[in-house]
Design a protein around this motif. Sequence first.
Motif, PDB file in Angstrom:
ATOM      1  N   ASP A  45       0.338   3.399  -7.027  1.00 57.07           N
ATOM      2  CA  ASP A  45       0.151   3.119  -5.749  1.00 57.07           C
ATOM      3  C   ASP A  45       0.634   2.417  -4.336  1.00 57.07           C
ATOM      4  O   ASP A  45       0.591   3.606  -4.102  1.00 57.07           O
ATOM      5  CB  ASP A  45      -1.616   2.495  -6.154  1.00 57.07           C
ATOM      6  CG  ASP A  45      -2.745   2.680  -4.977  1.00 57.07           C
ATOM      7  OD1 ASP A  45      -2.475   3.563  -3.850  1.00 57.07           O
ATOM      8  OD2 ASP A  45      -3.566   1.540  -4.878  1.00 57.07           O
ATOM      9  N   ALA A 164     -10.895   5.739  -3.479  1.00 58.14           N
ATOM     10  CA  ALA A 164      -9.440   4.569  -3.621  1.00 58.14           C
ATOM     11  C   ALA A 164     -10.205   2.920  -2.817  1.00 58.14           C
ATOM     12  O   ALA A 164      -8.941   2.621  -4.511  1.00 58.14           O
ATOM     13  CB  ALA A 164      -8.223   5.230  -2.976  1.00 58.14           C
ATOM     14  N   HIS A 168     -10.117  -0.532  -5.961  1.00 58.38           N
ATOM     15  CA  HIS A 168      -8.594  -0.953  -6.317  1.00 58.38           C
ATOM     16  C   HIS A 168      -8.746  -2.740  -6.163  1.00 58.38           C
ATOM     17  O   HIS A 168      -8.647  -2.888  -6.409  1.00 58.38           O
ATOM     18  CB  HIS A 168      -7.469  -0.093  -6.413  1.00 58.38           C
ATOM     19  CG  HIS A 168      -6.975  -0.514  -5.263  1.00 58.38           C
ATOM     20  ND1 HIS A 168      -6.905  -0.001  -3.642  1.00 58.38           N
ATOM     21  CD2 HIS A 168      -6.042  -1.689  -4.231  1.00 58.38           C
ATOM     22  CE1 HIS A 168      -6.240   0.240  -3.150  1.00 58.38           C
ATOM     23  NE2 HIS A 168      -5.817  -1.645  -3.461  1.00 58.38           N
ATOM     24  N   VAL A 265      -6.104   5.707  -9.980  1.00 61.02           N
ATOM     25  CA  VAL A 265      -5.164   6.533  -8.802  1.00 61.02           C
ATOM     26  C   VAL A 265      -5.493   8.253  -8.689  1.00 61.02           C
ATOM     27  O   VAL A 265      -5.608   9.067  -8.227  1.00 61.02           O
ATOM     28  CB  VAL A 265      -3.533   6.333  -9.195  1.00 61.02           C
ATOM     29  CG1 VAL A 265      -3.172   7.719  -7.947  1.00 61.02           C
ATOM     30  CG2 VAL A 265      -3.390   4.773  -8.326  1.00 61.02           C
TER      31      VAL A 265
END
Length: 269
Positions: A45, A164, A168, A265
């Motif tokens: 990432d 995203a 995360h 991802v």
Amino acid sequence: MAVIVALGAFFMTLAGGWTAQRVTDRRHLVLGLAGGLMLGVVGLDLLPEALGAAGREVFGVPIALLLFVAGFLVAHVGERLLAVRQAAHGAGGEGGHHHAGHLHGGEEDVGHSHDRLRPDGTARVPQVGLAAAAAMVGHSLMDGIALGAAFQVGGGMGVAVALAVITHDFADGFNTYTLTSMYGNDRRKALLMLFADAAAPVLGALSTTLFTLPEEPLGAYLGFFGGALLYLAAAEILPEAHHEHPALSTLLCTVGGVVGIWVVVGIAE
């Protein structure tokens, strides 16, 4: 819209920290998973994003990679200097064992005495854990800024970045609590850093109503932060995870963390 999505990231970060706190009876598994999550975040990432945003080369090497190495070295040198300073004040060596054994109050203290020692027997430095958690907070702030900027570009871009960031941020909360507590900071400080990390994306998204960070400085920051995060994962968290429990389950947690970030991802793309 960006602020509303950032509130989702706020709750996801808290969920990650709550999970890390609740499974302390399987500490080696927590650390193994945290190490895998951090490796995945860095390699899958942060680094690709950094190279894409700050790919201009200096003496044949992209700026993002130069800062990636610099971040690793700064984390290493900073920890060593703090450890030397701590030892000079009687906290290292045999003194470190005595200091590490001092607990401030049952379950309110995050770790037991051996949790405050590195695998080589030297005392961990609580300030390192706080600095690492502060870096995670800074990263979350940048997430919020990126989120706000993406919605300024267009709805489709905003949704992709939102997915995203929200997914995360669970790993961010998990790692922030783990990093703070692993270095011997008490539960109150670990929770304080967790809440700061959760609030950071909201503040970052709000700030984009005033300004937007240029792409290249953002990429440079991501490269530097990725290097520091890699040091903590490879030199601190993973060795600690396998120090007393070199089990296959710990290794599987690490691999699972990396694969989990890969899935995140892939979905975000």
